[in-house]
Design a protein around this motif. Structure first.
Motif, PDB file in Angstrom:
ATOM      1  N   HIS A 130       2.141   4.596   6.596  1.00  0.00           N
ATOM      2  CA  HIS A 130       1.109   4.709   5.565  1.00  0.00           C
ATOM      3  C   HIS A 130       0.102   5.791   5.925  1.00  0.00           C
ATOM      4  CE1 HIS A 130      -2.632   3.723   3.443  1.00  0.00           C
ATOM      5  NE2 HIS A 130      -1.803   3.459   2.439  1.00  0.00           N
ATOM      6  N   ALA A 131      -0.345   5.804   7.172  1.00  0.00           N
ATOM      7  CA  ALA A 131      -1.329   6.804   7.600  1.00  0.00           C
ATOM      8  C   ALA A 131      -0.757   8.214   7.483  1.00  0.00           C
ATOM      9  CB  ALA A 131      -1.769   6.524   9.032  1.00  0.00           C
ATOM     10  N   GLU A 132       0.485   8.406   7.919  1.00  0.00           N
ATOM     11  CA  GLU A 132       1.114   9.723   7.846  1.00  0.00           C
ATOM     12  C   GLU A 132       1.303  10.169   6.391  1.00  0.00           C
ATOM     13  OE1 GLU A 132       4.765   9.731  10.034  1.00  0.00           O
ATOM     14  OE2 GLU A 132       3.769   9.368  11.946  1.00  0.00           O
ATOM     15  N   LEU A 133       1.747   9.243   5.546  1.00  0.00           N
ATOM     16  CA  LEU A 133       1.961   9.572   4.141  1.00  0.00           C
ATOM     17  C   LEU A 133       0.654   9.885   3.431  1.00  0.00           C
ATOM     18  CD1 LEU A 133       4.665   6.934   3.280  1.00  0.00           C
ATOM     19  CD2 LEU A 133       4.936   9.412   3.154  1.00  0.00           C
ATOM     20  N   ALA A 134      -0.370   9.092   3.716  1.00  0.00           N
ATOM     21  CA  ALA A 134      -1.667   9.334   3.083  1.00  0.00           C
ATOM     22  C   ALA A 134      -2.177  10.726   3.441  1.00  0.00           C
ATOM     23  CB  ALA A 134      -2.670   8.259   3.501  1.00  0.00           C
ATOM     24  N   LYS A 135      -1.997  11.101   4.694  1.00  0.00           N
ATOM     25  CA  LYS A 135      -2.416  12.432   5.135  1.00  0.00           C
ATOM     26  C   LYS A 135      -1.591  13.513   4.428  1.00  0.00           C
ATOM     27  CE  LYS A 135      -3.208  15.085   9.345  1.00  0.00           C
ATOM     28  NZ  LYS A 135      -3.100  15.107  10.802  1.00  0.00           N
ATOM     29  N   ALA A 136      -0.287  13.309   4.318  1.00  0.00           N
ATOM     30  CA  ALA A 136       0.585  14.279   3.648  1.00  0.00           C
ATOM     31  C   ALA A 136       0.229  14.412   2.169  1.00  0.00           C
ATOM     32  CB  ALA A 136       2.048  13.870   3.801  1.00  0.00           C
ATOM     33  N   MET A 137      -0.145  13.321   1.540  1.00  0.00           N
ATOM     34  CA  MET A 137      -0.492  13.346   0.117  1.00  0.00           C
ATOM     35  C   MET A 137      -1.822  14.057  -0.132  1.00  0.00           C
ATOM     36  SD  MET A 137       1.991  11.922  -1.412  1.00  0.00           S
ATOM     37  CE  MET A 137       3.377  10.917  -0.986  1.00  0.00           C
ATOM     38  N   GLU A 138      -2.684  14.080   0.867  1.00  0.00           N
ATOM     39  CA  GLU A 138      -4.003  14.698   0.726  1.00  0.00           C
ATOM     40  C   GLU A 138      -4.007  16.189   1.026  1.00  0.00           C
ATOM     41  OE1 GLU A 138      -6.460  12.600   3.470  1.00  0.00           O
ATOM     42  OE2 GLU A 138      -6.682  10.866   2.168  1.00  0.00           O
ATOM     43  N   ALA A 176      11.472   4.338   3.461  1.00  0.00           N
ATOM     44  CA  ALA A 176      12.060   3.151   4.087  1.00  0.00           C
ATOM     45  C   ALA A 176      13.043   3.531   5.190  1.00  0.00           C
ATOM     46  CB  ALA A 176      12.753   2.292   3.028  1.00  0.00           C
ATOM     47  N   ALA A 177      13.709   4.669   5.024  1.00  0.00           N
ATOM     48  CA  ALA A 177      14.652   5.123   6.047  1.00  0.00           C
ATOM     49  C   ALA A 177      13.955   5.440   7.363  1.00  0.00           C
ATOM     50  CB  ALA A 177      15.415   6.340   5.545  1.00  0.00           C
ATOM     51  N   ARG A 178      12.652   5.678   7.320  1.00  0.00           N
ATOM     52  CA  ARG A 178      11.876   5.981   8.537  1.00  0.00           C
ATOM     53  C   ARG A 178      11.307   4.716   9.178  1.00  0.00           C
ATOM     54  NH1 ARG A 178      12.505  10.308  10.972  1.00  0.00           N
ATOM     55  NH2 ARG A 178      10.399  10.164  11.771  1.00  0.00           N
ATOM     56  N   ALA A 179      11.516   3.564   8.549  1.00  0.00           N
ATOM     57  CA  ALA A 179      10.920   2.315   9.022  1.00  0.00           C
ATOM     58  C   ALA A 179      11.414   1.907  10.407  1.00  0.00           C
ATOM     59  CB  ALA A 179      11.178   1.196   8.022  1.00  0.00           C
ATOM     60  N   LYS A 197       0.829  -1.207   0.000  1.00  0.00           N
ATOM     61  CA  LYS A 197       0.000   0.000   0.000  1.00  0.00           C
ATOM     62  C   LYS A 197       0.864   1.259   0.000  1.00  0.00           C
ATOM     63  CE  LYS A 197      -4.144  -1.815   2.190  1.00  0.00           C
ATOM     64  NZ  LYS A 197      -5.083  -1.685   3.315  1.00  0.00           N
ATOM     65  N   ILE A 198       1.956   1.224   0.739  1.00  0.00           N
ATOM     66  CA  ILE A 198       2.873   2.367   0.773  1.00  0.00           C
ATOM     67  C   ILE A 198       3.489   2.579  -0.603  1.00  0.00           C
ATOM     68  CG2 ILE A 198       5.068   3.228   1.702  1.00  0.00           C
ATOM     69  CD1 ILE A 198       4.288   1.898   4.373  1.00  0.00           C
ATOM     70  N   VAL A 199       3.959   1.492  -1.217  1.00  0.00           N
ATOM     71  CA  VAL A 199       4.571   1.587  -2.543  1.00  0.00           C
ATOM     72  C   VAL A 199       3.566   2.123  -3.553  1.00  0.00           C
ATOM     73  CG1 VAL A 199       5.577   0.248  -4.437  1.00  0.00           C
ATOM     74  CG2 VAL A 199       6.300  -0.183  -2.086  1.00  0.00           C
ATOM     75  N   LYS A 200       2.321   1.674  -3.468  1.00  0.00           N
ATOM     76  CA  LYS A 200       1.284   2.172  -4.375  1.00  0.00           C
ATOM     77  C   LYS A 200       1.033   3.661  -4.141  1.00  0.00           C
ATOM     78  CE  LYS A 200      -3.394   1.366  -5.960  1.00  0.00           C
ATOM     79  NZ  LYS A 200      -4.602   0.583  -5.838  1.00  0.00           N
ATOM     80  N   LEU A 201       0.973   4.062  -2.871  1.00  0.00           N
ATOM     81  CA  LEU A 201       0.768   5.471  -2.534  1.00  0.00           C
ATOM     82  C   LEU A 201       1.890   6.336  -3.097  1.00  0.00           C
ATOM     83  CD1 LEU A 201      -1.020   7.445  -0.847  1.00  0.00           C
ATOM     84  CD2 LEU A 201       0.487   6.956   1.071  1.00  0.00           C
ATOM     85  N   LEU A 202       3.101   5.779  -3.111  1.00  0.00           N
ATOM     86  CA  LEU A 202       4.270   6.492  -3.616  1.00  0.00           C
ATOM     87  C   LEU A 202       4.442   6.327  -5.118  1.00  0.00           C
ATOM     88  CD1 LEU A 202       6.769   5.576  -0.757  1.00  0.00           C
ATOM     89  CD2 LEU A 202       5.404   7.665  -1.007  1.00  0.00           C
ATOM     90  N   GLU A 203       3.463   5.702  -5.748  1.00  0.00           N
ATOM     91  CA  GLU A 203       3.457   5.497  -7.198  1.00  0.00           C
ATOM     92  C   GLU A 203       4.708   4.783  -7.686  1.00  0.00           C
ATOM     93  OE1 GLU A 203       2.670   9.330  -8.948  1.00  0.00           O
ATOM     94  OE2 GLU A 203       0.676   9.437  -8.026  1.00  0.00           O
ATOM     95  N   GLY A 204       5.293   3.952  -6.818  1.00  0.00           N
ATOM     96  CA  GLY A 204       6.470   3.180  -7.190  1.00  0.00           C
ATOM     97  C   GLY A 204       7.728   3.993  -7.390  1.00  0.00           C
ATOM     98  N   ASN A 205       7.721   5.250  -7.003  1.00  0.00           N
ATOM     99  CA  ASN A 205       8.890   6.116  -7.186  1.00  0.00           C
ATOM    100  C   ASN A 205      10.045   5.601  -6.320  1.00  0.00           C
ATOM    101  OD1 ASN A 205      10.721   8.410  -6.421  1.00  0.00           O
ATOM    102  ND2 ASN A 205       9.482   9.430  -7.978  1.00  0.00           N
ATOM    103  N   PRO A 206      11.153   5.162  -6.933  1.00  0.00           N
ATOM    104  CA  PRO A 206      12.246   4.552  -6.164  1.00  0.00           C
ATOM    105  C   PRO A 206      12.830   5.452  -5.071  1.00  0.00           C
ATOM    106  CG  PRO A 206      12.550   4.149  -8.495  1.00  0.00           C
ATOM    107  CD  PRO A 206      11.420   5.138  -8.365  1.00  0.00           C
ATOM    108  N   LEU A 207      13.064   6.719  -5.369  1.00  0.00           N
ATOM    109  CA  LEU A 207      13.650   7.612  -4.359  1.00  0.00           C
ATOM    110  C   LEU A 207      12.655   7.858  -3.224  1.00  0.00           C
ATOM    111  CD1 LEU A 207      15.916   9.288  -3.260  1.00  0.00           C
ATOM    112  CD2 LEU A 207      15.213  11.155  -4.775  1.00  0.00           C
ATOM    113  N   ALA A 240       6.033   2.051  12.572  1.00  0.00           N
ATOM    114  CA  ALA A 240       5.496   0.843  11.958  1.00  0.00           C
ATOM    115  C   ALA A 240       4.927   1.168  10.581  1.00  0.00           C
ATOM    116  CB  ALA A 240       4.401   0.256  12.841  1.00  0.00           C
ATOM    117  N   PRO A 241       4.903   0.195   9.674  1.00  0.00           N
ATOM    118  CA  PRO A 241       4.369   0.447   8.332  1.00  0.00           C
ATOM    119  C   PRO A 241       2.961   1.045   8.332  1.00  0.00           C
ATOM    120  CG  PRO A 241       5.513  -1.644   8.362  1.00  0.00           C
ATOM    121  CD  PRO A 241       5.465  -1.148   9.784  1.00  0.00           C
ATOM    122  N   ALA A 242       2.099   0.613   9.221  1.00  0.00           N
ATOM    123  CA  ALA A 242       0.735   1.153   9.260  1.00  0.00           C
ATOM    124  C   ALA A 242       0.756   2.646   9.604  1.00  0.00           C
ATOM    125  CB  ALA A 242      -0.122   0.383  10.259  1.00  0.00           C
ATOM    126  N   LYS A 243       1.628   3.020  10.537  1.00  0.00           N
ATOM    127  CA  LYS A 243       1.730   4.431  10.912  1.00  0.00           C
ATOM    128  C   LYS A 243       2.329   5.247   9.767  1.00  0.00           C
ATOM    129  CE  LYS A 243       3.382   7.658  14.305  1.00  0.00           C
ATOM    130  NZ  LYS A 243       4.251   8.020  15.352  1.00  0.00           N
TER     131      LYS A 243
END
Length: 85
Positions: free
Chosen positions: A32-40, A20-23, A4-14, A27-30
């Protein structure tokens, strides 16, 4: 959740690498939630995924970390650890 994270990031490698450096601190769920909010966010300056991730990463840094990174931006073409010190 990683898919889900990779999809949210549109597969952009960088973008994936930066997230991934924040992993180790979230946790991945957190993440994803933070990124989804930032993208919106409407106040985000760009619709570009990488630009939004860079902005999100910048906001995760403390003020001293932001200052240090800002100073490193002065180097043209990279820098050694000795020069950074």
């Amino acid at each position: 959740m990683i898919a889900k994270i990779v999809k949210l990031l549109e597969g952009n490698p960088l973008a994936i690498e930066l997230v991934a450096a924040r992993a180790d601190v979230a946790a991945p769920a957190k993440l994803h939630a933070e990124l989804a909010k930032a993208m919106e966010r409407e106040d985000t300056k760009s619709g570009n995924v990488l630009a939004r991730v860079l902005e999100w990463v910048w906001q995760q840094l403390t003020p001293p970390e932001q200052d240090a990174l800002g100073h490193c931006a002065l180097f043209h073409g990279g820098f050694s650890s000795e020069a950074a010190e």
